[in-house]
Scaffold this active site. Structure first.
Site, PDB file in Angstrom:
ATOM      1  N   ASP A   1      -2.464   7.870  -0.233  1.00  0.00           N
ATOM      2  CA  ASP A   1      -2.575   8.211  -1.657  1.00  0.00           C
ATOM      3  C   ASP A   1      -3.261   9.573  -1.871  1.00  0.00           C
ATOM      4  OD1 ASP A   1      -1.206   6.136  -2.798  1.00  0.00           O
ATOM      5  OD2 ASP A   1      -2.963   4.972  -3.372  1.00  0.00           O
TER       6      ASP A   1
ATOM      7  N   ASN B   1      -1.873  -0.729  -0.533  1.00  0.00           N
ATOM      8  CA  ASN B   1      -0.931   0.381  -0.729  1.00  0.00           C
ATOM      9  C   ASN B   1       0.485  -0.053  -0.389  1.00  0.00           C
ATOM     10  OD1 ASN B   1      -0.180   2.839  -1.673  1.00  0.00           O
ATOM     11  ND2 ASN B   1      -0.548   3.925   0.229  1.00  0.00           N
TER      12      ASN B   1
ATOM     13  N   GLY C   1       3.167  -1.108  -8.257  1.00  0.00           N
ATOM     14  CA  GLY C   1       4.398  -0.321  -8.362  1.00  0.00           C
ATOM     15  C   GLY C   1       4.199   1.152  -8.049  1.00  0.00           C
ATOM     16  N   GLY C   2       3.109   1.483  -7.338  1.00  0.00           N
ATOM     17  CA  GLY C   2       2.879   2.875  -6.955  1.00  0.00           C
ATOM     18  C   GLY C   2       2.828   3.769  -8.176  1.00  0.00           C
TER      19      GLY C   2
ATOM     20  N   THR D   1       0.930  -3.603  -3.944  1.00  0.00           N
ATOM     21  CA  THR D   1      -0.249  -3.810  -4.756  1.00  0.00           C
ATOM     22  C   THR D   1       0.009  -5.089  -5.525  1.00  0.00           C
ATOM     23  OG1 THR D   1      -0.370  -1.449  -4.955  1.00  0.00           O
ATOM     24  CG2 THR D   1      -1.549  -2.695  -6.640  1.00  0.00           C
TER      25      THR D   1
ATOM     26  N   THR E   1      -4.930  -3.644  -3.912  1.00  0.00           N
ATOM     27  CA  THR E   1      -3.812  -3.159  -3.109  1.00  0.00           C
ATOM     28  C   THR E   1      -4.199  -2.893  -1.672  1.00  0.00           C
ATOM     29  OG1 THR E   1      -2.139  -1.412  -3.017  1.00  0.00           O
ATOM     30  CG2 THR E   1      -4.316  -0.736  -3.715  1.00  0.00           C
TER      31      THR E   1
ATOM     32  N   SER F   1      -5.522   7.136  -7.590  1.00  0.00           N
ATOM     33  CA  SER F   1      -4.725   5.913  -7.715  1.00  0.00           C
ATOM     34  C   SER F   1      -3.895   5.937  -8.996  1.00  0.00           C
ATOM     35  CB  SER F   1      -5.677   4.715  -7.762  1.00  0.00           C
ATOM     36  OG  SER F   1      -4.953   3.538  -8.027  1.00  0.00           O
TER      37      SER F   1
HETATM   38  O1  DON Z   1      -3.416   3.065  -5.908  1.00  0.00           O
HETATM   39  C1  DON Z   1      -2.232   3.364  -5.984  1.00  0.00           C
HETATM   40  O2  DON Z   1      -1.770   4.063  -6.853  1.00  0.00           O
HETATM   41  C2  DON Z   1      -1.268   2.824  -4.945  1.00  0.00           C
HETATM   42  N1  DON Z   1      -1.959   2.600  -3.725  1.00  0.00           N
HETATM   43  C3  DON Z   1      -0.630   1.592  -5.465  1.00  0.00           C
HETATM   44  C4  DON Z   1       0.400   1.055  -4.493  1.00  0.00           C
HETATM   45  C5  DON Z   1       1.363   0.128  -5.097  1.00  0.00           C
HETATM   46  O3  DON Z   1       1.309  -0.204  -6.250  1.00  0.00           O
HETATM   47  C6  DON Z   1       2.446  -0.325  -4.208  1.00  0.00           C
HETATM   48  N2  DON Z   1       3.145  -1.395  -4.815  1.00  0.00           N
HETATM   49  N3  DON Z   1       4.228  -1.572  -5.095  1.00  0.00           N
END
Ligand code: DON
Length: 555
Positions: free
Chosen positions: A410, A388, A460-461, A368, A386, A439
């Site tokens: 997700d 993802n 950062g997920g 992202t 993102t 998300s």
């Molecule tokens: O929307 C979300 O929460 C995830 N798809 C975000 C993914 C993400 O930040 C990956 N990056 N490091």
């Protein structure tokens, strides 16, 4: 020590910034983004008189070219806007599930999860990025749409590969290698890019040219839509022309809350992040945790315990509000948060098995990227978008030149079983046609006395939420400048697994004290990559995360 010596040391410390790194400080405008070409594109738009939304559109399209790991046309995201006059808007251009998606689509005949929610054509949800950018531009943009795509088009005809990009492509070679078009464009069929080589993307340039002429209609109904749907059909993906035609950005009210007199504007569901920030702040505010000091075991412990409690609620109660009634006011109710706070033991970690999601009986009616922009008029944009995972589902659409997302992961592809980010999620976030997956993206704007104070967000997920929280706390509670606040080591707890994850940089005795409180410690490379701007003493201070390869710049 002599007085002269003390004065000298003090002066040296001031020059060197007392060991803290300085943010980029500018008077009028700042862009912080995770790839330097894209930052420059944004600054150019602002210098030419464009506003923050114009710059955001241009930066987002530039990142789709220069930062393929996350910048995108084939993904989705959130844009939080606040005008200098105080008008606010949240553009939800999150991807959504195709019509043909179904609850158990990623389970094999024995009921086990396949990897199809992460890799390949079936992992893609309907992209929202182009729609979202156009919607924001129509409402608040001032420069012609085509002029904002022009820098991206130029970059698509060739730009020099940085060390960071070469490394990132090589790192993801295993994924990209599986799909011929990705292998051809991003791996040069095995002749990996070296720093300084040119990455030329003519198919992407032509797609961008069509978008410059035809706008989002081209992406969702034109040649781009037809090609995308045809490739989907030929390769076992689910997205149809009708799915594309039906895609809509949703305008939502930003979530609002407060922390120690600061006003917080943040991301509402289908982001789980805004609720997270506000819940954790609600538990922290009257606790006095900050008196233990930044980076102390006692402060880390207390904040980690609020994280644990929030993530338990996240797993059960948060989802796309258009499909699942999210009990927002119950989740943010001060009495509820006070009860949660009271259950935190200062000297002992509460095992996650003992922490359950709040029981509310009355339902109410990996990559992202983030950038933050403030323009000379004082308008602000926080945008996180993102595909993802890094390079999304690995698929570059033949003839179109862009990568697709794997946002379907997700969802709770199998409720109760962890996803890519180890998040355990429940029925509320199960797959349904047209639904948006929950998300963690948390673009956030902080106000002080009703005036712009901070613009912040991160990729950062699942760690986005805790990363953004800690940077805000470092500024508000520990008085750090924005660069220092970003650079400070971060930690993360997400309830399940019952582990306290630490970046490097914490002292061995701090870690020992956390272990003594009962925390299972794990080390991780990073907790999010934060990009933020803080207004200080009439200056805009931009901080770009040392963990990434981005840039803050302005004038
Ligand atoms: O929307 C979300 O929460 C995830 N798809 C975000 C993914 C993400 O930040 C990956 N990056 N490091």
């Amino acid at each position: 020590m002599s007085r002269t010596c003390k004065v000298l040391l003090l002066l040296l410390a001031l020059v060197s910034g007392l060991a803290a790194r300085h943010p980029v400080r500018e008077r009028k405008a700042i862009v912080v983004a995770q790839e330097p070409h894209a930052t420059e594109v944004g600054v150019d738009v602002l210098r030419a008189g464009g506003n923050a939304v114009d710059a955001a559109v241009a930066v987002a399209f530039a990142l789709a070219v220069t930062y393929p790991v996350a910048g995108n046309l084939g993904g989705g995201g959130f844009l939080l806007y606040r005008s200098a006059q105080g008008e606010t808007e949240f553009f939800d251009f999150r991807e959504r599930a195709p019509a043909a998606a179904s609850r158990d689509m990623y389970l094999d005949s024995s009921g086990n999860l396949t990897r199809e929610s992460m890799i390949g054509w079936k992992a893609a949800a309907v992209p929202g990025t182009v729609h979202g950018l156009e919607t924001a531009h129509k409402k608040y943009g001032s420069k012609p749409w085509a002029s904002l795509l022009a820098p991206a088009i130029k970059l698509a005809y060739g730009f020099p590969v940085s060390y960071a990009l070469a490394e990132s492509l090589r790192f993801s070679a295993k994924l990209l290698d599986r799909f011929p078009e990705s292998r051809r464009i991003f791996l040069r069929d095995g002749k990996y890019f070296e720093p300084g080589d040119k990455l030329v993307q003519p198919e992407l340039a032509r797609t961008l040219q069509r978008l410059a002429r035809g706008g989002a209609k081209e992406f969702y109904e034109g040649e781009t839509a037809r090609k995308l749907a045809a490739e989907m059909k030929a390769n076992g993906g689910l997205i149809t022309q009708e799915d594309l035609r039906n895609y809509r950005t949703v305008m939502r009210r930003p979530l609002e809350g407060s922390y120690k007199g600061y006003q917080i504007l943040t991301a509402p569901p289908p982001s789980s992040g805004g609720v997270g920030i506000l819940q954790m702040m609600g538990m922290l505010e009257p606790s006095g945790y900050e008196k233990y000091g930044a980076g102390s075991a006692a402060a880390i412990h207390f904040v980690a315990e609020t994280m644990r409690r929030y993530y338990a609620d996240r797993s059960e109660h948060l989802a796309d509000p258009d499909f699942h009634p999210v009990p927002l006011s119950a989740l943010l109710n001060p009495q509820y948060l006070a009860k949660r706070r009271a259950s935190i033991r200062p000297d002992r970690a509460t095992p996650s098995d003992e922490v359950k999601a709040g029981d509310f009986h009355l339902p109410e009616s990996a990559e992202t990227t983030h950038f933050s922009i403030v323009d000379p008029a004082g308008n602000a944009v926080a945008l996180t978008y993102t595909i993802n995972g890094g390079y999304g589902n690995g698929v570059t659409v033949p003839g179109l030149g862009f990568l697709l997302n794997n946002e379907m992961d997700d969802f709770a592809a199998k409720p109760g079983v962890p996803n890519m980010f180890g998040l355990v999620q429940g029925e509320a976030n199960a797959i349904q046609p047209y639904k948006r997956p929950l998300s963690s993206m948390t673009p956030t704007i902080v106000l002080k006395d009703g005036k712009l104070f901070m613009v912040v967000g991160a990729p950062g997920g699942s760690r986005i939420i805790t990363g953004v929280l800690q940077v805000i706390l470092n500024v508000i509670d520990f008085g750090m400048n924005v660069q220092e606040a970003i650079d400070a080591p971060r930690f993360h707890h997400q309830w399940r697994p019952d582990q306290l994850s630490l970046e490097s940089g914490f002292s061995p005795d701090t870690i020992e004290l956390l272990k003594q409180r009962g925390h299972q410690i794990r080390s991780i490379p990073n907790v999010a990559l934060v990009e933020a701007i803080v207004v200080e003493n009439g200056f805009l201070a931009g901080g770009s995360d040392r963990r990434a390869h981005g840039k803050a710049a302005g004038f």
